[in-house]
Scaffold this active site. Sequence first.
Site, mmCIF file in Angstrom:
data_model
loop_
_atom_site.group_PDB
_atom_site.id
_atom_site.type_symbol
_atom_site.label_atom_id
_atom_site.label_comp_id
_atom_site.label_asym_id
_atom_site.label_seq_id
_atom_site.Cartn_x
_atom_site.Cartn_y
_atom_site.Cartn_z
ATOM 1 N N LYS A 90 -53.246 -49.056 70.281
ATOM 2 C CA LYS A 90 -52.448 -50.284 70.369
ATOM 3 C C LYS A 90 -52.685 -51.067 69.096
ATOM 4 O O LYS A 90 -53.708 -50.895 68.434
ATOM 5 C CB LYS A 90 -52.907 -51.124 71.574
ATOM 6 C CG LYS A 90 -51.909 -52.143 72.020
ATOM 7 C CD LYS A 90 -50.845 -51.564 72.940
ATOM 8 C CE LYS A 90 -49.725 -52.546 73.206
ATOM 9 N NZ LYS A 90 -48.776 -52.058 74.225
ATOM 10 N N ASP A 112 -43.699 -53.669 71.557
ATOM 11 C CA ASP A 112 -44.326 -54.365 72.685
ATOM 12 C C ASP A 112 -43.819 -55.807 72.587
ATOM 13 O O ASP A 112 -42.775 -56.042 71.945
ATOM 14 C CB ASP A 112 -45.863 -54.284 72.592
ATOM 15 C CG ASP A 112 -46.562 -54.767 73.854
ATOM 16 O OD1 ASP A 112 -46.575 -54.037 74.852
ATOM 17 O OD2 ASP A 112 -47.112 -55.897 73.866
HETATM 18 P P1 NDP Z 1 -40.586 -58.984 75.048
HETATM 19 O O1 NDP Z 1 -41.152 -59.630 73.840
HETATM 20 O O2 NDP Z 1 -39.275 -58.320 74.983
HETATM 21 O O3 NDP Z 1 -40.520 -60.066 76.246
HETATM 22 C C1 NDP Z 1 -41.654 -60.726 76.693
HETATM 23 C C2 NDP Z 1 -41.250 -61.693 77.785
HETATM 24 O O4 NDP Z 1 -42.414 -62.240 78.371
HETATM 25 C C3 NDP Z 1 -40.445 -62.876 77.261
HETATM 26 O O5 NDP Z 1 -39.596 -63.338 78.260
HETATM 27 C C4 NDP Z 1 -41.549 -63.881 76.962
HETATM 28 O O6 NDP Z 1 -41.129 -65.238 76.954
HETATM 29 C C5 NDP Z 1 -42.489 -63.650 78.115
HETATM 30 N N1 NDP Z 1 -43.850 -64.038 77.736
HETATM 31 C C6 NDP Z 1 -44.570 -63.566 76.697
HETATM 32 N N2 NDP Z 1 -45.761 -64.179 76.636
HETATM 33 C C7 NDP Z 1 -45.772 -65.054 77.657
HETATM 34 C C8 NDP Z 1 -46.719 -65.981 78.130
HETATM 35 N N3 NDP Z 1 -47.898 -66.133 77.528
HETATM 36 N N4 NDP Z 1 -46.400 -66.708 79.245
HETATM 37 C C9 NDP Z 1 -45.192 -66.556 79.859
HETATM 38 N N5 NDP Z 1 -44.251 -65.696 79.447
HETATM 39 C C10 NDP Z 1 -44.539 -64.963 78.374
HETATM 40 O O7 NDP Z 1 -41.721 -57.981 75.558
HETATM 41 P P2 NDP Z 1 -41.606 -56.743 76.557
HETATM 42 O O8 NDP Z 1 -40.594 -57.027 77.599
HETATM 43 O O9 NDP Z 1 -41.501 -55.524 75.743
HETATM 44 O O10 NDP Z 1 -43.057 -56.745 77.203
HETATM 45 C C11 NDP Z 1 -43.372 -57.454 78.420
HETATM 46 C C12 NDP Z 1 -44.625 -56.875 79.032
HETATM 47 O O11 NDP Z 1 -44.417 -55.475 79.324
HETATM 48 C C13 NDP Z 1 -45.879 -56.919 78.158
HETATM 49 O O12 NDP Z 1 -47.014 -57.095 78.979
HETATM 50 C C14 NDP Z 1 -45.932 -55.530 77.542
HETATM 51 O O13 NDP Z 1 -47.229 -55.171 77.135
HETATM 52 C C15 NDP Z 1 -45.459 -54.697 78.718
HETATM 53 N N6 NDP Z 1 -44.944 -53.370 78.385
HETATM 54 C C16 NDP Z 1 -43.900 -53.222 77.511
HETATM 55 C C17 NDP Z 1 -43.413 -51.955 77.234
HETATM 56 C C18 NDP Z 1 -42.209 -51.749 76.391
HETATM 57 O O14 NDP Z 1 -41.736 -50.605 76.335
HETATM 58 N N7 NDP Z 1 -41.652 -52.754 75.739
HETATM 59 C C19 NDP Z 1 -44.059 -50.758 77.791
HETATM 60 C C20 NDP Z 1 -45.087 -51.035 78.757
HETATM 61 C C21 NDP Z 1 -45.521 -52.296 79.008
HETATM 62 P P3 NDP Z 1 -40.895 -65.984 75.537
HETATM 63 O O15 NDP Z 1 -39.610 -65.425 75.017
HETATM 64 O O16 NDP Z 1 -40.841 -67.433 75.895
HETATM 65 O O17 NDP Z 1 -42.078 -65.641 74.681
#
Ligand code: NDP
Length: 446
Positions: A126, A166
């Site tokens: 990571k 991510d």
């Molecule tokens: P994105 O950046 O596309 O979206 C993240 C989302 O989560 C946004 O809506 C963001 O809001 C919100 N968010 C981030 N940080 C916080 C916080 N501290 N408090 C509240 N909301 C928050 O990321 P992903 O959708 O790719 O990833 C989301 C999760 O899924 C993560 O935990 C990631 O590790 C996990 N994941 C992702 C994979 C992938 O293929 N992308 C694979 C496996 C797991 P805002 O826009 O306001 O920041």
Amino acid sequence: MEKIIKKFLNEVNNRNQNEPEFMQAVSEVAETVIPYIVNNDIYYGQNILMRMVEPERVLSFRVAWIDDQEEIQVNRGYRIEMNSAIGPYKGGLRFHPSVNLSILKFLAFEQIFKNSLTTLPMGGGKGGSDFNPKGRSDTEVMRFCQSFMTELFRHIGPNRDIPAGDIGVGSREIGYLFGQYKRLKNEFTGVLTGKGVSWGGSLIRPEATGYGVVYFANQMLKNASKSIKNKSVIISGSGNVAQYAAEKCINLGAKVLTLSDSSGFIFDPDGINIEKLHYIMELKNIKRLRISEYVKKFSKATFYKNKTPWSMKCDIALPCATQNELNEIDAKVLIKNGCFCVSEGANMPSTNNAINLFVKNKILYAPGKASNAGGVAVSGLEMAQNSLRYNWSREEVDERLQSIMKSIHESCLEYGKEKNYTNYVKGANIAGFVKVADAMLAQGVV
Ligand code: NDP
């Protein structure tokens, strides 16, 4: 047994002071895996879990770049190469101001087990940076990505370490990172996954994590003689994972009531349909605006500022935003309101106390390392297609994704069966552990 676990965790903690997220991830695994090791002669006495919690390599580097005001900015870049026993390091890059060693080490550690569960040959890694892409222009993001890759490129490669996206790293960032790698190495290779379809990407990769979360929930429901159809679902996040989890729920006939971002959540009593979801996708992916805009367009919906959606009544909850977004109090409220299934899209979104409550109350609870493995699984399929120099169709990739999620579910059943309950935490941890541990034992003390 408790004494052995405590001694192990104390030792790990002494060596990793001030890394609470990493310790949380290690504790969750130790609680279920140490009893298994103690009862299995081939693993006992090999110090195998201690070897797994120690990264093979930790890289930290300066990322200097110039912003649009011609000010020099300095960020910190990282890559954790955690474990390569079953394949080259594989795991995403996160760009978020909260990124530090503890968060990346927890993610890299979980990735070992997740990648093992997919059945594909991928080790765990990571990386990322404390760079915040929010509010930055495209040119600033490009300059940052180019500077980041100018150091990272010497440590990665299609047979060595293959990063992906991510939080904060989507198709735009993968494009800039890939462009700079290609320029520096003068090679067109599958060094990153999540690439655009016209330049080596796989169909279904953007959808894979979110779809996989719902496929896994479906497997758990099926196993409990239930179905997702007509169920109410609350989802946190509105990024990549949340968007496609919502899409799959809607397509399977469920009613999606909420989505969120770091400023709060929206609740739509009529349900978010495909048309409304497309509006959200445009809002978040193209206009890069806040989720609160939704209620301006759809007046029956309500925006709850600075709140998470867990207080809303639902059948199914899908936490898809970030780590520790669902605590013990939230878990209590969910259970009290009748929620019977939780499938994690984010990594470690539930605190360990929340998990204990889910397990105690026999909720169909899937830890992220099992339920969100669809993303890395299709990344593995992207690597395979890159090696073959061939593209599979959308249907072909989706079919493979469904079959991988099914097989992860079966592995969880194999190792997680308890009286009248499947403990998916135990199942995922032990099934993920066994494959990696066997490979490590075969390869000697390295
Ligand atoms: P994105 O950046 O596309 O979206 C993240 C989302 O989560 C946004 O809506 C963001 O809001 C919100 N968010 C981030 N940080 C916080 C916080 N501290 N408090 C509240 N909301 C928050 O990321 P992903 O959708 O790719 O990833 C989301 C999760 O899924 C993560 O935990 C990631 O590790 C996990 N994941 C992702 C994979 C992938 O293929 N992308 C694979 C496996 C797991 P805002 O826009 O306001 O920041």
